[in-house]
Design a protein around this motif. Structure first.
Motif, mmCIF file in Angstrom:
data_model
loop_
_atom_site.group_PDB
_atom_site.id
_atom_site.type_symbol
_atom_site.label_atom_id
_atom_site.label_comp_id
_atom_site.label_asym_id
_atom_site.label_seq_id
_atom_site.Cartn_x
_atom_site.Cartn_y
_atom_site.Cartn_z
ATOM 1 N N SER B 82 12.733 -20.414 -24.183
ATOM 2 C CA SER B 82 12.797 -19.758 -25.490
ATOM 3 C C SER B 82 13.857 -18.673 -25.484
ATOM 4 C CB SER B 82 11.447 -19.141 -25.844
ATOM 5 O OG SER B 82 10.465 -20.129 -25.882
ATOM 6 N N ASP B 210 12.097 -24.413 -31.394
ATOM 7 C CA ASP B 210 11.322 -23.974 -30.237
ATOM 8 C C ASP B 210 9.947 -24.629 -30.285
ATOM 9 O OD1 ASP B 210 10.271 -22.712 -28.098
ATOM 10 O OD2 ASP B 210 10.815 -20.682 -28.730
ATOM 11 N N GLU B 211 9.759 -25.649 -29.482
ATOM 12 C CA GLU B 211 8.490 -26.386 -29.447
ATOM 13 C C GLU B 211 7.967 -26.659 -30.849
ATOM 14 O OE1 GLU B 211 5.648 -24.996 -26.593
ATOM 15 O OE2 GLU B 211 7.161 -23.739 -25.646
HETATM 16 MG MG LIG Z 1 8.664 -20.477 -25.188
#
Ligand SMILES: [Mg+2]
Ligand SMILES: Nc1ncnc2c1ncn2[C@@H]1O[C@H](COP(=O)(O)OP(=O)(O)OP(=O)(O)O)[C@@H](O)[C@H]1O
Lengths: 539, 289
Positions: B82, B210-211
């Motif tokens: 991240s 991000d995910e």
């Molecule tokens: Mg992360």
């Protein structure tokens, strides 16, 4: 036993009991106020009491209480006494009288008893015998006099209304215009101009205004000559009095009224209470100026406190670097709420009125000096003082709202190329609106009920004019105003005739509570609508 | 043309290498590279290091991110995926006490240069977050937000852009009749697609994710994945994921990070079949992480 404590039930009971206690106290207080206040306008029957020594008392029985007898042996049956409102203050000197029940020989309700609400000296109780115009009798005998009174009273009231509107409207506007011209002349004079076309014109205008004033006064005199009807009446002791018709506000015979008539009477009185000006040093009539002043003050305060609180909270939470200093500021703000409100009042007088108001007067109203315009208490300064007093509430509520806005939402906005300001303005603040409104609700409730700081920053017992009227610039922020909270204090504790005024105190309290409730409900409805629009995520 | 790779019980379907025919399928392709040619590098990371206070989160990262391809960052939790992703649009600026060294070149210009306009950078590099974060506003206002920030005011243009973005995010059909309803009333998967629509409405060049599927069920995940596939025709996509199958399915290029370092990077096919490094091997086959 141990299990019993561990189960947590006692704690639940304790919390429940505490809640019940608080509720009980609040409902008790509200019921007390409601019962004492709302019953006030219901016309009570008038009784005629004949005492054992032959004295006759006519009036409303307003209270019955046990006579305190500290020396009597235990078990003695209590003796009671009655509080009687006999009115006729002009003759008797006082409105109320205590009579021991033991002394009463006879109680009756004569049908012909008349109650007159008067502009001076409180109520009249007694019987009427004739109506005279100038020196001529128009009607004689109780029934005829009553019929004639009913017919002529509305005309007398209309006449009174007309005189009042000339005094207030015509003459008021005239005075206002003359005052403005005079101030303009004075302003020119201060700047050194003593003659010129403009000044001559102003002088001419003043002269014509004065002529108009003379005409109004003459009309008034003529109208007043028309007020020549008088009522001949007898009060309890057999004494005869004469009451000019123009001094009577309302006449009724309570012992002849049915429930329906009483309800109508109640409605009229209630309407008078909320819509009319006060009479008899505030103990009678209405409280409209006080309602108006309270609401307007709360509104101005809200308009001032909301941006102030929001901006301060946004700075504290969004921009200031969190650290010991900001924490100290936050603690200070929270504790500001604990400063006695009179201290805020003193600050308001010293800073707003003397410093700012004084400066404003010197710069913008030099022609009126030494009479202060803004340099004295007024609705603007009172509202500002209260805004200062309530700003911590708004700051705290807004800050809590800001803290609850998820970080993700801010990041999303920033990631969409918004600046920090745009993020705050377009995403964070709209999401915080419900919290801001919560703060505002608390602030308004506090402001509406506050009295102490207002007493020194602009509230008066009787304001000559509302802070909003038809004269340019319509809003008169420098004017003194009336306020329900102060009204309660004034009528309840400063009035010469506390017994008469007491129901008025309760009624005003009811009204103040209603107004606070109403303001709050509006804000709550607004908040719920916003909440629904911003609906909390289910995810 | 999919290559099924079975290895120690793991079954990865690797995204097929992109063919030139596929690249031209979308009419909106901007500056399409020559057929079959190696894609142009859009973002070049050079010697990037990042510290949160004393703690080093990234060290010496060198990476080239190709244009109009999907690049996946994988690695165990806390390895800095991240952080690296957020470096690409300078979201880390928001965190106190962050120090960045090295450089990130976007079209040859260092985004960490002092003269860089962060707002302009974020117009070019959009982002979709792990947890869907719609604004507490209507669906329409959510999608139009970025455009309004950029100064768009004309209603027709906004309407068209909102519709186009929602269609691209495969959400249009589900929300046509309630564009004015609160975005928070949508389901989790719909919210995430709304966030994607919101990000693509401003037409960025790069989309960072991000995910994006970590909070979604398999069906919603499949929708988002096919969406990513669609979008990669026109946008450069960088995605962080914990899901190996997902990385294998959607990405063209995979980078494996471990303890703040870039351990290995290569075409997805290569990483999932013939990786070079021991740590990558262990992570992908599930021995740790
Ligand atoms: Mg992360
Ligand atoms: N705001 C912060 N302040 C200090 N340290 C941070 C901050 N954010 C992340 N870190 C640290 O930096 C390291 C990398 O974090 P990062 O969030 O990039 O990991 P990640 O690979 O995304 O992990 P995950 O897969 O669990 O999301 C972690 O050790 C984390 O503790």
């Amino acid at each position: 036993m141990k299990d019993f404590w561990k189960s947590g039930d006692p704690f639940v009971w304790l919390t429940g009991a505490m809640l019940a206690l608080s509720l009980l106290m609040v409902t008790g207080l509200v019921t007390l106020v409601l019962v004492n206040g709302l019953g006030f306008f219901w016309p009570r029957g008038v009784e005629r009491l004949v005492l054992d020594d032959g004295t006759v008392v006519v009036g409303e029985v307003s209270e019955r209480e046990a006579i305190p007898a500290p020396d009597a042996p235990l078990g003695t049956p209590a003796e009671y006494r009655l509080q009687v409102k006999r009115g006729n203050r002009d003759v008797e000197g006082s409105d109320f009288l205590w009579i021991d029940e033991a002394r009463i020989a006879r109680r009756e309700r004569p049908a012909d008893v008349v109650v007159l609400e008067r502009r001076e000296w409180g109520n009249f109780y007694g019987e009427i015998s004739a109506l005279r115009q100038a020196d001529r009798a128009v009607a004689t005998g109780p029934a005829e006099a009553w019929a004639a009174l009913e017919g002529r009273l509305s005309e007398a009231l209309r006449l009174h209304e007309e005189i009042f509107s000339i005094e207030k409207g015509e003459i008021g506007a005239n005075n206002h215009a003359q005052e403005r011209l005079r101030l303009r002349l004075r302003g020119r004079e201060l700047r050194g101009a003593r003659d010129g076309a403009e000044i001559d014109a102003a002088h001419r205008e003043i002269a014509s205004l004065q002529a108009a004033y003379q005409q109004s006064v003459e009309r008034l005199t003529r109208l007043r000559q028309g007020q020549n009807e008088r009522l001949v009446a007898t009060i309890a002791g057999g004494r005869e009095v004469e009451i000019p018709l123009d001094k009577i506000v309302r006449a009724y015979r309570p012992n002849r009224m049915g429930a329906f008539a009483k309800a109508g009477f109640y409605a009229t009185k209630l309407w008078e209470f909320v819509s009319a000006d006060p009479r008899e040093s505030n103990t009678e009539g209405g409280v409209f100026p006080a309602i108006f002043g309270t609401v307007m003050m709360v509104m101005i305060m809200s308009v001032l406190v909301t941006p102030l609180g929001i901006v301060a909270a946004v700075y504290l939470r969004e921009y200031a670097k969190q650290g010991p200093f900001v924490s100290a500021v936050r603690i200070a703000v929270n504790n500001l709420a604990g400063v006695p409100s009179i201290v805020f009042g003193v600050f308001g007088v010293g800073f707003f009125i003397y410093t700012i108001g004084g400066t404003v007067d010197r710069w913008f109203f030099p022609e009126a000096l030494p009479t202060p315009t803004f340099g004295t208490g007024g609705i603007l300064w009172a509202s500002l003082t209260l805004a200062l007093l309530t700003v911590p509430v708004v700051i705290v509520a807004t800050e809590e709202g800001l803290a609850a806005v998820p970080r993700g939402v801010r990041e999303a906005s920033l990631a969409l190329a918004a600046t920090k300001f745009e993020t705050t303005w377009r995403v964070v603040l709209p999401a915080v609106l419900p919290s801001i409104l919560t703060g505002l609700i608390l602030a308004m409730a506090r402001a509406a009920g506050e009295v102490a700081p207002l007493m020194i920053t602009g509230v008066v017992k009787l304001a000559p004019a509302l802070p909003l009227d038809g004269f340019f610039p319509f809003f008169h922020f420098e004017r003194k105003f009336m306020h329900l909270g102060f009204h309660i204090y004034d009528v309840g504790f400063q009035s010469p005739n506390v017994d008469v005024a007491r129901p008025m105190v309760y009624m005003t309290t009811v009204l103040l509570l209603t107004i606070v409730l109403f303001l709050n409900l509006t804000a709550i409805l607004l908040r719920n609508r916003l909440r629904r629009r911003l609906q909390v995520s289910a995810v | 043309m999919e290559t099924a790779v079975t290895e120690r019980g793991w079954n990865f379907k690797v995204k097929p290498a992109r063919q030139s025919s596929e690249q031209h399928s979308s009419g909106a392709v901007r500056g399409t590279p020559a057929a079959g040619a190696a894609p142009r590098t859009l973002i070049q990371i050079r010697g990037l290091g990042l510290r949160y206070g004393e703690k080093a989160a990234l060290e010496d990262i060198d990476l080239a991110i190709p244009q109009r391809r999907v690049t996946a960052f994988i690695g165990p939790s806390g390895c800095g995926k991240s952080t690296l992703l957020r470096c690409l649009n300078r979201m880390n600026d928001l965190v106190d006490d962050v120090r960045v060294t090295g450089e990130i070149l976007l079209d040859g210009v260092n985004i960490y240069d002092r003269r860089t306009d962060v707002v302009a950078l974020r117009q070019r590099v959009g982002m979709v977050f792990q947890k869907s974060n719609p604004f507490p506003k209507s669906i329409y206002d959510n999608v139009a937000y970025g455009l309004r920030i950029a100064g768009a005011r004309r209603k027709n243009a906004l309407d068209a852009a909102v519709e186009k973005s929602l269609k691209s995010a495969a959400l249009w059909d589900e929300v046509t009749d309630r564009l004015r309803a609160s975005a928070l009333a949508l389901s989790g998967g719909q919210q995430q697609r709304l966030c994607i629509a919101r990000a693509i409405a401003v037409e960025p060049e790069v989309i960072l994710m991000d995910e994006p599927c970590s909070a979604l069920d398999p069906i919603a995940t499949a929708k988002v994945e096919s969406l990513i596939h669609e979008l990669s025709q026109r946008y450069t996509i960088v995605i962080v994921t914990h899901n190996m199958q997902q990385a294998a399915r959607v990405s063209d290029l995979t980078a494996f990070l471990y303890l703040g370092k870039l351990v290995e990077v290569g075409s997805t096919e290569k990483i999932f079949t013939a990786r070079d490094k021991r740590e990558t091997e262990d992570y992908i086959t599930g021995r740790f992480g």
